[in-house]
Design an enzyme around this catalytic site. Structure first.
Site, mmCIF file in Angstrom:
data_model
loop_
_atom_site.group_PDB
_atom_site.id
_atom_site.type_symbol
_atom_site.label_atom_id
_atom_site.label_comp_id
_atom_site.label_asym_id
_atom_site.label_seq_id
_atom_site.Cartn_x
_atom_site.Cartn_y
_atom_site.Cartn_z
ATOM 1 N N GLU A 49 0.859 -1.181 0.000
ATOM 2 C CA GLU A 49 0.000 0.000 0.000
ATOM 3 C C GLU A 49 0.894 1.230 0.000
ATOM 4 O O GLU A 49 1.726 1.394 0.903
ATOM 5 C CB GLU A 49 -0.885 0.025 1.255
ATOM 6 C CG GLU A 49 -2.245 -0.608 1.072
ATOM 7 C CD GLU A 49 -3.134 -0.339 2.269
ATOM 8 O OE1 GLU A 49 -3.048 0.753 2.869
ATOM 9 O OE2 GLU A 49 -3.916 -1.230 2.618
ATOM 10 N N ASP A 60 -6.075 8.501 9.462
ATOM 11 C CA ASP A 60 -4.722 8.165 9.875
ATOM 12 C C ASP A 60 -4.371 8.716 11.246
ATOM 13 O O ASP A 60 -4.778 9.810 11.619
ATOM 14 C CB ASP A 60 -3.713 8.693 8.852
ATOM 15 C CG ASP A 60 -3.835 7.983 7.519
ATOM 16 O OD1 ASP A 60 -3.864 6.736 7.533
ATOM 17 O OD2 ASP A 60 -3.933 8.654 6.478
ATOM 18 N N TYR A 174 -11.110 -5.043 3.429
ATOM 19 C CA TYR A 174 -10.204 -4.424 4.404
ATOM 20 C C TYR A 174 -10.949 -4.298 5.725
ATOM 21 O O TYR A 174 -11.803 -3.437 5.892
ATOM 22 C CB TYR A 174 -9.789 -3.043 3.885
ATOM 23 C CG TYR A 174 -8.607 -2.397 4.573
ATOM 24 C CD1 TYR A 174 -8.502 -2.331 5.968
ATOM 25 C CD2 TYR A 174 -7.586 -1.824 3.828
ATOM 26 C CE1 TYR A 174 -7.423 -1.719 6.582
ATOM 27 C CE2 TYR A 174 -6.490 -1.204 4.434
ATOM 28 C CZ TYR A 174 -6.420 -1.161 5.814
ATOM 29 O OH TYR A 174 -5.348 -0.543 6.415
#
Length: 264
Positions: A49, A60, A174
């Protein structure tokens, strides 16, 4: 480069769990990013990734946010990231997945963006702020250019929504292991085992677990719980903050090998 689906099919035949490292493009610099990708590909990564630096990375945690900020200060833009992939597409065989927020895609136009990334050899996309309700058209355009878009399943999602995401997701699913943002954690929440089991009752697509995994023991646990892939980001990004870039790359190599050994 092989596709994500092809790589998972190959790994399934070999009864292996995929190792998917994440690094931020351009941190600490573009040259080091290229070296890091090669090192990861040579030391057990099954796909990579590659994070596109973005000014407001909501999904994040602090480590990856700081990396994105440094890359942006270095002037790194999407074209730089794509140049990296283009220059490596004949050197590495494993798929590269772009991790990007939706705004850069919207700015270029979805079809133009997909064509551009496909032309340089990108095989997949993770767009953390793409809601399921708006994904249908996006996925159709991506499919046209053989780009597999992997959707995220949050641990708080109701089962009905999880089933819809599993149906639409491409390449793999995911599974976010924690409530919150990316980052290193001392342990992975036990409910992840239950979520993996539930997902496997509604889909035969591979399941990759990410957010919060940083140590080989955690990776081993994910494989034991039934994960088909383990995604590790902040731990790799942190290694690359070493003031001596070559030492940082050596630490990336060591971590990659240890994680590979943990899930072989």
């Amino acid at each position: 480069m092989t596709s994500i689906s092809e790589r998972f099919t190959q790994l399934k035949k070999e009864n292996k769990c995929a190792l998917i490292p994440f690094i931020t493009a351009g941190d600490p610099n573009l040259k080091t990013t290229i070296k890091a990708i090669k090192i990861l590909a040579e030391n057990g990564a099954d796909m990579i990734e590659l994070g596109v630096p973005y000014s407001d990375p909501l999904a994040d945690g602090p480590v990856i946010q700081a990396a994105a900020t440094r890359a942006l200060k270095n002037g790194v833009c999407l074209n730089d990231v794509l140049d990296i992939v283009k220059n490596l597409q004949n050197e590495i065989t494993i798929p590269i997945i772009l991790f990007t927020y939706y705004n850069p895609i919207f700015y270029r136009g979805v079809e133009n963006f997909m064509k551009t990334i496909a032309d340089v050899g990108v095989k997949g996309l993770v767009v953390p702020d793409l809601p399921l309700e708006e994904a249908e058209t996006f996925l159709k355009v991506a499919e046209k250019f053989n780009i597999e878009v992997t959707l995220l399943v949050a641990p708080t999602s109701p089962m009905e929504r999880i089933e819809h995401i599993a149906e639409k997701s491409q390449g793999f699913i995911y599974l976010v292991s924690v409530t919150g943002v990316t980052g290193m954690r001392s342990q992975v929440e036990s409910r992840v085992e239950d979520l993996i089991s539930k997902l496997k009752t509604v889909t035969d697509k591979p399941i990759g677990v990410g957010f919060g995994i940083s140590e080989p023991s955690q990776a081993t646990q994910m494989k034991q719980w039934g994960a088909d892939g383990v995604i590790v980001g902040s731990a790799f990004v942190k290694k690359l903050t070493h003031t001596n870039h070559e030492e940082g790359l050596k630490e990336v190599e060591k971590l990659c090998r240890n994680l590979r050994e943990a899930i072989k």
